[in-house]
Motif scaffolding. Structure first.
Motif, PDB file in Angstrom:
ATOM      1  N   UNK A 199     -27.251  -8.744 -69.243  1.00  0.00           N
ATOM      2  CA  UNK A 199     -26.786  -8.295 -70.562  1.00  0.00           C
ATOM      3  C   UNK A 199     -27.768  -7.396 -71.283  1.00  0.00           C
ATOM      4  N   UNK A 200     -28.882  -7.036 -70.640  1.00  0.00           N
ATOM      5  CA  UNK A 200     -29.895  -6.205 -71.288  1.00  0.00           C
ATOM      6  C   UNK A 200     -29.492  -4.727 -71.260  1.00  0.00           C
ATOM      7  N   UNK A 201     -29.662  -4.054 -72.373  1.00  0.00           N
ATOM      8  CA  UNK A 201     -29.457  -2.600 -72.437  1.00  0.00           C
ATOM      9  C   UNK A 201     -30.701  -1.934 -71.866  1.00  0.00           C
ATOM     10  N   UNK A 202     -30.568  -1.332 -70.689  1.00  0.00           N
ATOM     11  CA  UNK A 202     -31.723  -0.799 -69.975  1.00  0.00           C
ATOM     12  C   UNK A 202     -31.829   0.717 -70.112  1.00  0.00           C
ATOM     13  N   UNK A 203     -30.709   1.429 -70.098  1.00  0.00           N
ATOM     14  CA  UNK A 203     -30.693   2.888 -70.143  1.00  0.00           C
ATOM     15  C   UNK A 203     -29.727   3.334 -71.238  1.00  0.00           C
ATOM     16  N   UNK A 204     -30.060   4.382 -71.956  1.00  0.00           N
ATOM     17  CA  UNK A 204     -29.132   4.895 -72.967  1.00  0.00           C
ATOM     18  C   UNK A 204     -28.021   5.691 -72.282  1.00  0.00           C
ATOM     19  N   UNK A 205     -26.887   5.782 -72.946  1.00  0.00           N
ATOM     20  CA  UNK A 205     -25.702   6.386 -72.349  1.00  0.00           C
ATOM     21  C   UNK A 205     -25.908   7.867 -72.041  1.00  0.00           C
ATOM     22  N   UNK A 206     -26.680   8.582 -72.861  1.00  0.00           N
ATOM     23  CA  UNK A 206     -26.904  10.012 -72.603  1.00  0.00           C
ATOM     24  C   UNK A 206     -27.646  10.210 -71.279  1.00  0.00           C
ATOM     25  N   UNK A 207     -28.612   9.351 -71.019  1.00  0.00           N
ATOM     26  CA  UNK A 207     -29.339   9.441 -69.755  1.00  0.00           C
ATOM     27  C   UNK A 207     -28.448   9.063 -68.582  1.00  0.00           C
ATOM     28  N   UNK A 208     -27.607   8.058 -68.769  1.00  0.00           N
ATOM     29  CA  UNK A 208     -26.686   7.648 -67.700  1.00  0.00           C
ATOM     30  C   UNK A 208     -25.748   8.796 -67.342  1.00  0.00           C
ATOM     31  N   UNK A 209     -25.221   9.476 -68.361  1.00  0.00           N
ATOM     32  CA  UNK A 209     -24.326  10.611 -68.098  1.00  0.00           C
ATOM     33  C   UNK A 209     -25.020  11.666 -67.243  1.00  0.00           C
ATOM     34  N   UNK A 210     -26.268  11.984 -67.582  1.00  0.00           N
ATOM     35  CA  UNK A 210     -27.007  13.000 -66.845  1.00  0.00           C
ATOM     36  C   UNK A 210     -27.285  12.538 -65.410  1.00  0.00           C
TER      37      UNK A 210
END
Length: 635
Positions: free
Chosen positions: A250-261
Motif C-alpha cells: 500500500x506504499x506510494x513509491x513512485x509519482x504518477x508523472x514518473x510512471x507515465x514516462x
C-alpha cells in the motif's frame, strides 16, 4: 422461466462502487481458480520450448539451470498467482533494473533535467550498442546500456546513504521486501564489462556523465547484480500498473508523472531491437534482462513476470517472450483491448437473507431461508468486465466455501463484457457445475446475448435482482423438503397473522368473514380506495404494486397464502396507498368494514385481540424492512 441446470445454485452481484479492486475470500476452503489453472497449463506447454542459451557470465559453479521456469501474475489489488517451482528462485535482475532507476532519477531531478542527459527515442539497436547522438552525445533512451549508465550517474547519495544503498532501498520498496546485491555476481560482471566501460567513458567525453565514469559503471553493475525472484518482479510490475502504489504494502513509491514516462519508454524501447514486434504482438510495456527475467505491465490491471534463463538473439528469455505473447492473446492483455481503468470493483458478498426477494415469506419459510442463508451469496462488481475485474470476480467465487451452492451475478451496472470475460465465466460455470453448484446472472442489457452463457446450456438470466432472488429462495425451499416448501393453501384458522389468538377466538373470528375469489390479473384493491377491510389470503399470490419516483409502476412485493393485506390503509387516512393485484387464481377470506364494526360491538375482547395480533404482524414486517434497508444502504 429460467433454465434449471441442476439442484444447486450460485449468486453474484455487479454494482458500481468507485475505483480500485477490493476482494476478500469469504471462506477458507477454495475452489481452484481458472486463472491459476491456465497459468499452470501454460507453464507446462511453454516448458517444451528448448531454444536459446543462458547468459554466459556468472560466478564459477553457478551455471543457470536452463530448465528453471516460473510465471507470476500480480493483480492491482495485491493478489499474486504463481506457477512453476522457479517462481521463488532468486536471480540477477540485470537490465530489468533500468526502468526503476530511471524512475528514481526522474524523482530526484525531474523530467527536464533527465531529458537533457537521455533522449526518448527508440534506437532500433541491440541493448549494448555503442551509439550516441552525434550532436549532443545523448543516448537514445534509458533502456539501452548507454542510457542506463547516464541515468545511474545522475543518482547521488543523500540522507546518510550512498547511491547504491538508495537504489537497493528503492527497489526493495517496489518489491515489498528487502532485496540485496550479490557480491559474487558483481565481481564477475566487473571483470567482463569492457564494452560498458567504453560506453561510460564515451558518455563522459560528451559531458553526459559529469562524475567519475568508473564509479557510474560500478553503481550500474551493482544495480544489475540485485537478486530478485519472479514474484518480486511481478509486484514491481504491478506497482507500475497501479500508477506507483505497491499493491501489496500500500506504499506510494513512485509519482504518477514518473510512471507515465517510464511506461512510455518501456513500450517503445524496453525490448530493444525487437520493440516493434513486441508492441504489435504483446502490446504491454515490458523489459527483459539477460539474467532470464521478463517483466510486463498492463496499466491499471496487472503486472506479469517470467523467469527462464535461455535467451534469444535479442538477449531476452525465449520462454519469457512466448509466455507474454500467449497471455496477451489468451487473456486479452494487449493495451488496445485494456478496459477503462478506475471504474471496476468487486465487493464482499452478502447473504440471501440480507437482501431478500419481494416475496413476503411465512415465518416458517423465513426461518428456513435464514437457516440455509450460507448456501447462497451475493457478490458485487461494477464497470467493465475485462481481465482485471473478471479475475477479481472469479477469485472471489473461487474463494467461496464448498457449502455455498447458490451465487447471483448481477450485471446491471456492467458496461462492457470482453470475450475473455465470457470465456472465464463460462469456465467458472462448468467448474461450479462439476461441484453440483450453479451460476445465476442478473443482466438486462443484452451483454451476454449470443454467448455460451445465454445458450441452451447456459445460465439462468434475470433482468432484475428481485426475480433472481425469488428464484433462489424458491429453489432453497424446494431443495430442503416438503416441510419447508411454500404452502399453497392456508385456512384462516392457521394464518400466522392471528396466531396469538386461541383456537376458540379464531373460530369465532371466521364467522365474521366472507369468502371471495379472483382470477389472474384482477385488481383486488386499487390505490386511493377507502379502507375495504382486512383480507386473509387462503390460496394464491397477490402482487402489491406501487409507483416509483419517476412515476413508473413497480411491484413492491408478493404476498402468498397465510398473509394479510388491507389493514395498513387505516394508517393512511383510510385510503389505499398501493394496488393489490391477483397473480393467478386467488382465494380470500375478508373481514369487511361492516363486519369489523359488528365484531367490535358484539365481542370487544376478540376485537382487541385481533388488532393486537395484526399490529404485531405489521411491526414484525416493518422491522424486517428496516433491517433490509440498512443492508441495502451498505450494499
Amino acid at each position: 422461466m429460467p433454465r434449471v441446470l441442476d439442484d444447486s445454485l450460485i449468486l453474484l452481484s455487479v454494482r458500481p462502487t468507485g475505483s480500485g479492486f477490493s476482494v476478500e475470500a469469504l471462506y477458507a476452503e477454495a475452489m481452484e481458480s481458472p486463472i491459476q489453472r491456465h497459468l499452470d497449463d501454460l507453464l507446462q506447454d511453454v516448458s517444451r520450448i528448448t531454444d536459446g542459451r543462458p547468459y554466459s557470465v556468472h560466478p564459477p559453479g553457478r551455471d543457470p539451470d536452463p530448465d528453471a521456469f516460473g510465471i507470476c501474475l500480480a493483480t492491482v489489488d495485491g493478489h499474486v498467482y504463481t506457477a512453476g517451482a522457479a517462481a521463488d528462485t532468486e536471480f540477477s535482475i540485470h537490465s530489468i533494473s533500468k526502468p526503476f532507476s530511471y524512475a528514481l532519477a526522474l524523482a530526484d531531478h525531474g523530467l527536464d533535467a533527465v531529458d537533457e542527459k537521455v533522449d526518448l527515442e527508440p534506437s532500433g539497436d541491440p541493448f549494448n550498442e555503442i551509439s550516441l547522438s552525434p550532436d549532443s552525445g545523448r543516448p537514445a533512451n534509458a533502456m539501452i546500456n548507454a542510457g542506463a549508465l547516464a541515468v545511474v550517474a545522475m543518482l547521488k547519495g543523500g540522507g546518510g546513504k550512498s547511491a547504491p544503498r538508495r537504489i537497493v532501498d528503492f527497489y526493495s520498496r517496489l518489491a515489498g521486501r528487502r532485496l540485496s546485491v550479490d557480491q559474487s555476481v558483481y565481481d564477475v560482471e566487473i571483470r567482463n564489462s569492457d564494452r560498458n566501460h567504453a560506453l561510460a567513458y564515451l558518455l563522459s567525453s560528451f559531458g553526459i556523465i559529469d562524475d567519475d565514469p568508473t564509479r557510474a559503471l560500478k553503481n550500474y553493475l551493482r544495480q544489475c547484480s540485485m537478486q530478485v525472484t519472479c514474484r518480486d518482479l511481478a509486484v514491481m510490475a504491478a506497482t507500475l500498473s497501479t500508477g506507483g502504489t505497491n499493491p501489496v504494502t500500500g506504499e506510494d513509491v513512485i509519482d504518477i508523472e514518473s510512471v507515465e514516462r517510464v511506461l512510455s519508454v518501456m513500450m517503445t524501447s524496453g525490448m530493444y531491437d525487437d520493440a516493434g514486434s513486441w508492441a504489435s504482438s504483446v502490446g504491454m510495456p515490458a523489459k527483459s534482462g539477460v539474467g532470464g527475467g521478463t517483466l510486463a505491465v498492463l496499466p491499471g490491471q496487472a503486472g506479469l513476470a517470467v523467469y527462464s534463463p535461455p535467451l534469444d538473439r535479442h538477449g531476452s528469455s525465449v520462454r519469457g517472450v512466448e509466455t507474454c505473447r500467449r497471455l496477451s492473446r489468451d487473456m486479452e492483455m494487449h493495451f488496445v483491448r485494456a478496459a477503462r481503468s478506475g471504474g471496476s470493483a468487486v465487493r464482499r458478498g452478502v447473504s440471501i437473507t440480507e437482501l431478500p426477494s419481494r416475496i413476503r415469506r411465512t415465518e416458517e419459510e423465513a426461518s428456513v431461508l435464514e437457516q440455509f442463508d450460507d448456501a447462497c451469496r451475493i457478490i458485487a462488481v461494477t464497470g467493465d468486465l475485462h481481465f482485471a475485474a473478471t479475475e477479481s470476480l472469479v477469485r472471489a467465487v473461487s474463494g467461496l466455501d464448498a457449502h455455498v451452492t447458490i451465487v447471483v451475478l448481477d450485471m446491471r451496472q456492467v458496461f462492457e463484457v470482453s470475450d475473455l470475460a465470457v470465456r472465464m465465466l463460462e469456465d467458472l460455470r462448468r467448474r461450479l457445475l462439476a461441484d453440483r453448484r450453479r451460476l445465476v446472472v442478473i443482466e438486462g442489457g443484452g451483454l451476454l446475448e449470443g454467448t455460451p452463457l445465454d445458450g441452451e446450456d447456459g445460465v439462468p438470466i434475470f433482468s432484475g435482482r428481485g426475480s433472481a432472488v425469488e428464484y433462489c429462495e424458491d429453489l432453497l425451499l424446494v431443495e430442503h423438503g416438503d416441510a419447508v416448501a411454500e404452502r399453497t393453501r392456508v385456512p384462516v384458522l392457521e394464518s400466522p397473522a392471528i396466531s396469538p389468538l386461541d383456537t376458540a377466538q379464531r373460530s369465532r373470528l371466521v364467522t365474521y368473514m366472507e369468502p371471495r375469489a379472483h382470477e389472474d390479473g384482477d385488481i383486488i384493491r386499487r390505490v386511493g380506495q377507502r379502507f375495504g377491510g382486512v383480507h386473509f389470503i387462503v390460496s394464491g399470490r397477490v402482487n402489491t404494486v406501487g409507483t416509483d419516483p419517476s412515476g413508473s409502476r413497480v411491484r413492491l412485493n408478493t404476498l402468498s397464502a397465510g398473509m394479510t393485506f388491507g389493514e395498513l390503509s387505516l394508517g393512511s387516512e383510510d385510503r389505499q396507498e398501493v394496488t393489490e393485484k391477483a397473480d393467478g387464481p386467488v382465494e380470500l377470506m375478508v373481514l369487511t368494514p361492516e363486519a369489523l364494526e359488528r365484531l367490535e360491538k358484539d365481542d370487544p375482547p376478540l376485537a382487541v385481540g385481533l388488532w393486537r395480533a395484526l399490529t404485531r404482524d405489521a411491526y414484525m414486517l416493518v422491522d424486517r424492512y428496516l433491517r433490509e434497508t440498512a443492508v441495502r444502504l451498505r450494499y
